[in-house]
Design a protein around this motif. Structure first.
Motif, short mmCIF file in Angstrom:
data_model
loop_
_atom_site.label_atom_id
_atom_site.label_comp_id
_atom_site.label_asym_id
_atom_site.label_seq_id
_atom_site.Cartn_x
_atom_site.Cartn_y
_atom_site.Cartn_z
N LEU A 1 -11.96 -0.01 12.40
CA LEU A 1 -11.10 0.66 11.73
C LEU A 1 -10.00 0.33 11.91
CD1 LEU A 1 -10.20 3.99 10.25
CD2 LEU A 1 -10.32 4.41 12.27
N GLU A 2 -8.72 -0.33 11.40
CA GLU A 2 -7.59 -1.22 10.96
C GLU A 2 -6.53 0.72 11.82
OE1 GLU A 2 -7.12 -3.73 11.63
OE2 GLU A 2 -9.45 -4.63 10.45
N SER B 1 -4.47 8.84 -3.10
CA SER B 1 -3.13 7.84 -2.33
C SER B 1 -2.22 8.63 -2.26
CB SER B 1 -2.57 6.91 -4.13
OG SER B 1 -2.62 7.91 -4.85
N GLU B 2 -0.87 8.16 -1.58
CA GLU B 2 0.16 8.51 -1.70
C GLU B 2 0.72 9.72 -1.32
OE1 GLU B 2 3.24 6.13 -4.39
OE2 GLU B 2 2.68 7.70 -4.37
N ALA C 1 -12.92 3.34 3.75
CA ALA C 1 -12.21 4.08 2.61
C ALA C 1 -10.71 4.34 3.46
CB ALA C 1 -13.23 5.57 2.57
N LEU C 2 -10.36 4.49 5.01
CA LEU C 2 -9.64 4.57 4.97
C LEU C 2 -9.20 3.63 5.21
CD1 LEU C 2 -10.99 7.37 5.76
CD2 LEU C 2 -9.55 7.13 8.57
N ASN C 3 -9.28 1.91 5.95
CA ASN C 3 -8.60 0.84 5.58
C ASN C 3 -7.95 0.71 4.24
OD1 ASN C 3 -9.30 0.78 8.29
ND2 ASN C 3 -10.80 -0.76 7.79
N PHE C 4 -8.56 1.04 3.39
CA PHE C 4 -8.09 0.52 1.62
C PHE C 4 -7.22 2.17 1.78
CE2 PHE C 4 -8.54 3.17 -2.33
CZ PHE C 4 -8.30 2.16 -3.00
N LEU C 5 -6.94 2.93 1.71
CA LEU C 5 -6.23 4.73 2.06
C LEU C 5 -5.42 3.86 2.55
CD1 LEU C 5 -8.33 7.08 2.15
CD2 LEU C 5 -6.72 6.54 -0.01
N LYS C 6 -4.92 3.01 4.13
CA LYS C 6 -3.97 2.87 4.62
C LYS C 6 -3.32 1.77 3.97
CE LYS C 6 -3.40 0.25 9.18
NZ LYS C 6 -3.40 -0.28 9.75
N ILE C 7 -3.91 0.65 3.38
CA ILE C 7 -2.95 -0.79 3.50
C ILE C 7 -2.62 -0.61 1.67
CG2 ILE C 7 -3.57 -3.30 2.38
CD1 ILE C 7 -6.12 -2.44 4.65
N TYR C 8 -3.31 -0.16 0.82
CA TYR C 8 -3.44 0.36 -0.71
C TYR C 8 -2.53 1.22 -1.13
CZ TYR C 8 -6.11 -4.96 -0.16
OH TYR C 8 -7.07 -6.02 0.00
N ALA C 9 -2.66 1.98 -0.69
CA ALA C 9 -2.74 3.43 -1.20
C ALA C 9 -1.61 4.77 -0.77
CB ALA C 9 -4.11 4.69 -1.62
N HIS C 10 -1.16 3.55 0.05
CA HIS C 10 0.53 4.18 0.76
C HIS C 10 -0.19 4.92 1.17
CE1 HIS C 10 1.55 0.96 -1.57
NE2 HIS C 10 1.37 1.28 -2.59
N SER C 11 -1.16 5.38 1.76
CA SER C 11 -1.42 7.03 2.38
C SER C 11 -1.29 6.57 3.76
CB SER C 11 -2.74 7.69 2.43
OG SER C 11 -2.85 7.86 0.91
N GLU D 1 -3.94 -10.19 -9.55
CA GLU D 1 -3.78 -10.70 -8.47
C GLU D 1 -3.08 -9.95 -7.27
OE1 GLU D 1 -1.96 -15.38 -8.61
OE2 GLU D 1 -1.33 -14.19 -10.00
N THR D 2 -1.47 -9.62 -7.46
CA THR D 2 -1.09 -8.97 -6.39
C THR D 2 -1.52 -8.47 -5.23
OG1 THR D 2 1.26 -8.95 -8.34
CG2 THR D 2 0.98 -7.87 -6.12
N PHE D 3 -2.73 -7.43 -6.18
CA PHE D 3 -3.69 -6.49 -5.03
C PHE D 3 -4.02 -7.17 -4.51
CE2 PHE D 3 -7.58 -4.44 -4.57
CZ PHE D 3 -6.62 -2.64 -4.41
N LEU D 4 -4.69 -8.50 -4.87
CA LEU D 4 -5.82 -8.86 -4.67
C LEU D 4 -4.99 -10.31 -2.87
CD1 LEU D 4 -8.36 -10.18 -6.20
CD2 LEU D 4 -8.72 -8.33 -4.93
N ALA D 5 -3.99 -10.31 -3.25
CA ALA D 5 -3.14 -11.13 -2.48
C ALA D 5 -2.02 -10.74 -1.20
CB ALA D 5 -2.27 -11.63 -2.75
N ASN D 6 -3.05 -9.11 -1.35
CA ASN D 6 -2.42 -8.81 0.16
C ASN D 6 -2.97 -8.69 1.31
OD1 ASN D 6 -2.13 -6.43 2.12
ND2 ASN D 6 -1.49 -4.67 0.53
N GLU D 7 -1.37 -8.82 2.21
CA GLU D 7 -1.95 -10.33 3.28
C GLU D 7 -3.03 -9.65 4.51
OE1 GLU D 7 1.88 -8.08 5.50
OE2 GLU D 7 2.44 -10.42 4.94
N SER D 8 -2.92 -7.93 4.56
CA SER D 8 -4.56 -6.98 5.14
C SER D 8 -5.48 -7.92 4.33
CB SER D 8 -4.02 -6.14 5.11
OG SER D 8 -2.46 -5.89 5.70
#
Length: 809
Positions: free
Chosen positions: A445-446, A393-394, A416-426, A171-178
């Motif tokens: 690309l964000e 990640s990271e 893939a890059l958007n995921f790594l930026k927003i969720y994987a803290h890369s 739930e927290t993962f999906l609630a990411n504001e981005s």
């Protein structure tokens, strides 16, 4: 009698199911913490081998040990379905909530797939491979497996609490504001969980087989501190050089300092547009090391377009950081496991199992790899690829020459890059002198605001001008004969000429044509028909000749353009995209050692570009821009290497390929982005069909087609096969792979083999097979060329008739 997970080959020691499940759970949790999904990953770890709690599997593995010469059929006992079935039974048939239902699907799919690849929740034929496993498949000892699990691994109460924590994480993962598309994020989450499970399972199995309790873990934080100190010392030493205060070197220093300061910004997606020769590798490394120190990043990954650049960049970094052991070069998968479905383990470990366990998970502190391998991690079939995903990640990930992202993969790359930026803290750095307009397309690309690390780019580009682009392409057409004469004429004016053409066939023909003329100076040939070690040897010879100021000609495909550190007096480039022309120009007067030199852009009429549509379209757009500038020299900033010209080029280029950017699959008449992120809401006809066939609605929250998408994904349109070549040390590798070494030995051999491989297109593989030019190793899992199928001048020889002494270099 205990239930058995594994029996060690060396001493017949037993690893119980309980030990294996708890160990894998603990490892998976440590991987999952990086995304804040510790319990989701741990849940997959502790349930993945639930089916080994059965008499059937225990009898199977004991029989396999007792009868190694005639073991029971591999995969005859299904032990991977039970864990997914347990989650489906509990969270999809009784008290169904969206969050726990999604947990069951995300984690359950990873569990049932851990000996192959993720299943489709709903495939294009409107069938559910996932449901056929977790709902429809009968398991004779399923009740026994559940009972044993709750008795020996985790009590029912603790299990429900644990799943509750996993649901909160989701739930927290999906609630990411981005987050803008839950299905897209759930797709990446599922793949991440699958990655943690694959790596945790294989790592624990390997450690047990090697009789070790845990991995030796490198202190990356201390390592990055040491690296940063060594890099700083190297940079300071440059300042003592007699030429340190020339305008160009002062500008290089200024840009490097800007990258160091920029590293203090939070992680994000940034651009680094240093012109060719501006010290991009060191500047990006300076950013990466400082950012890793400040923001506790676990590794630094360089992603380059071609294998050609890997060794050069890795060697440069090794020398500066003074570390041979911790810098990994990953060129390609010497072995592919896309068709693996190794459900069970026999007593004597098979070659297939050793290959699966061989350490190949990108856990080094600094990694150099290719764009193909990066995209394969996210989208290609085969557990060897996706095993590496969680280690992205990271991290600090630097894309060198990012403009080389294949057109069909642009949307997939951006996501893939958007995921790594927003969720994987890369933190992502897009490194190139010719930035593509990746934020211009539909799945954009964000990129962060104020993303460019270098200030006043137009001034920097002008300051680094070392060549004049001469347009020979808009008023005449060349063939090889005319081009050979043109090259010879230029050699009367300069010491060195580099010719870059668009196809391997015209490169080889021009090379042979110039050789016949016997001009008395060396002529070199470079193409991807040669393995990396071979190309590097040629490049070393080329650099030595250039450094001596000797007369020299080099004929190459575009592989020499991206990042290869050579500097010719004159470059002749066959018309292609503006980015390619800019890269080619970077091989001329690279360090500004001479006054302004010439780069000639020609139109080569003998190149067949019918199967190279991206080059063909790029050529057409570049021609239009050249014509515009010829008509009015104030158009597009006045020259074809300006930021305005490059922006115009990429926007036209992406517009031309708009229908291709989402990886269209002709056979299915669908885009891959649809297969991976399909929603039951958007594609409601899925449900209606399912109602007609099953007389009820699809009892799932997800409708993605992961397996189908992976089966149709190839970064390069023509699927290629990696083969090891008998060039120098490649011979020894081929011989050693015929032996039966340990997992550790095999890991080292596969790593070493990276530099001695080439990729074969299907027609090349078929021709070689006809001419008996291939040899099969490791029960057919690895292929190698025979001696006659490789030549010291050209590399690959499809006729398999190279004389034996052609390799005696």
């Amino acid at each position: 009698m205990s239930y058995i997970a594994h029996i060690r080959e060396s001493d017949n020691q037993i690893q119980t199911v309980e030990e294996h499940l708890l160990d894998v759970k603990e490892l998976a949790e440590s991987y999952g913490e990086k995304l804040g999904v510790k319990h989701l990953a741990g849940l997959a770890g502790m349930l993945h081998d639930l089916g080994k709690y059965s008499n059937e599997f225990r009898d199977y593995i004991i029989e396999a040990v007792n009868n190694p010469d005639a073991p029971p059929k591999r995969g005859s006992v299904d032990h991977s379905t039970a864990g997914g079935k347990l989650l489906y039974e509990i969270f999809h048939t009784t008290k169904i909530t969206r969050n726990t239902g999604l947990v069951a699907e995300v984690v359950g799919n990873a569990i049932i797939s851990h000996h192959s690849y993720l299943q489709d929740f709903l495939n294009p034929d409107l069938e559910s491979n996932y449901l056929s496993r977790v709902r429809d498949k009968e398991l004779a000892e399923f009740s026994r497996s559940k009972q044993a699990f709750f008795e020996h691994v985790m009590s029912e109460k603790d299990f429900y609490d644990y799943v509750g924590k996993a649901a909160e994480e989701l739930e927290t993962f999906l609630a990411n504001e981005s987050s803008v598309n839950n299905e897209k994020q759930l797709m990446f989450l599922t793949k991440f969980i699958f990655s943690t499970l694959i790596d945790a399972d294989r790592t624990n199995t390997r450690l047990f087989e090697e009789n070790r309790s845990n991995e030796s873990v490198e202190d990356f934080e201390a390592l990055f501190n040491t690296y940063y100190e060594r890099l700083t010392a190297k940079i300071n030493s440059f300042n003592q050089h007699p030429n340190a205060h020339t305008p160009i070197n002062l500008l290089r220093t200024k840009m490097s300092d800007q990258c160091d300061l920029f590293a203090e910004k939070p992680s994000g997606i940034y651009t680094l547009s240093i012109p060719t020769g501006g010290g991009k590798t060191l500047a990006s490394l300076r950013y990466a090391l400082k950012h890793a120190k400040l923001f506790n990043k676990k590794r630094i990954i360089y992603v380059v377009p071609y294998t050609t650049i890997i060794e050069q960049n890795a060697e440069e970094v090794r020398k500066i950081l003074m570390d041979e052991a911790n810098i990994l070069e990953h060129h390609s998968n010497v072995i592919e496991d896309v068709n693996d479905n190794d459900e069970s383990q026999s007593g004597k470990m098979s070659l297939q199992q050793k290959l699966k366990l061989a350490k190949d998970n990108w856990d080094s502190p600094i990694i150099f790899t290719t764009m193909v391998q990066f995209l394969n991690v996210f989208y290609a079939k085969g557990s060897r690829n996706i095993r590496r995903l969680h280690n992205l990640s990271e991290s600090v990930i630097i894309f060198d020459e990012v403009q080389k992202v294949p057109i069909s993969c642009v949307s997939l790359f951006n996501q893939a890059l958007n995921f790594l930026k927003i969720y994987a803290h890369s933190s992502i750095v897009l490194c190139t002198a010719t930035q593509p307009a990746l934020d211009f397309v539909e799945h954009k690309l964000e990129i962060n605001t104020d993303a460019e690390m270098i200030e006043d780019l137009d001034h920097v580009i002008e300051a680094f001008k070392r060549v004049e682009i001469i347009d020979q392409a808009t008023n005449e057409v060349f063939n090889n004969e005319k081009l050979a004469e043109f090259v010879e004429a230029k050699m009367e004016e300069v010491q060195s000429v580099l010719v870059i053409l668009n196809t391997k066939s015209v490169v080889k023909k021009l090379y042979e044509q110039l050789l016949e003329k016997e001009n008395g100076f060396p002529i070199y040939h470079l193409s991807t028909s040669m393995c990396a070690a071979h190309r590097n040897k040629i490049l070393d010879e080329v650099r030595a000749q250039l450094n001596e100021g000797n007369k020299i000609i080099c004929i190459s495909t575009q592989l020499i353009e991206a990042g290869v550190d050579v500097s010719f007096d004159c470059v002749i480039r066959s018309l292609a995209g503006l980015d390619s022309i800019a890269q080619a120009a970077g091989r001329c007067n690279r360090h500004g050692e001479k006054s302004i030199q010439n780069v000639y852009v020609i139109d080569h009429g003998e190149e067949n570009l019918n199967h190279l549509k991206e080059i063909k379209v790029g050529k057409q757009i570049s021609r239009r821009i050249l014509v515009d500038i010829r008509k009015d020299n104030t158009n597009h900033g006045g020259h074809i290497l300006s930021t305005q010209a490059m922006d115009r080029f990429f926007k036209e280029f992406y517009t031309e390929f708009e229908s291709n950017l989402n990886y269209f699959i002709p056979k299915l008449k669908k885009e891959m982005t649809e297969l991976l992120t399909a929603t039951k809401t958007k594609y409601s006809y899925h449900d209606s069909y399912y109602i007609n066939n099953e007389k009820k609605s699809l009892p799932l929250f997800l409708a993605n087609s992961y397996r189908t998408a992976a089966e149709h994904f190839h970064v390069i349109d023509n699927l290629t096969t990696s083969v090891i070549v008998p060039y120098e040390a490649g011979r020894e590798i081929i011989a050693d792979l015929n032996g039966n070494g340990s997992i550790e030995d095999l890991s080292k051999l596969l790593k070493k083999a990276q530099q001695y491989t080439i990729n074969l297109f299907k027609f090349e593989k078929e021709r070689l097979a006809e001419n008996e030019g291939l040899v099969s190793l490791m029960d057919g899992k690895i292929l190698a060329l025979k001696e006659g199928a490789y030549n010291k001048r050209f590399g690959l020889n499809l006729e398999n008739d190279s004389p034996f002494d052609s390799l005696m270099i």
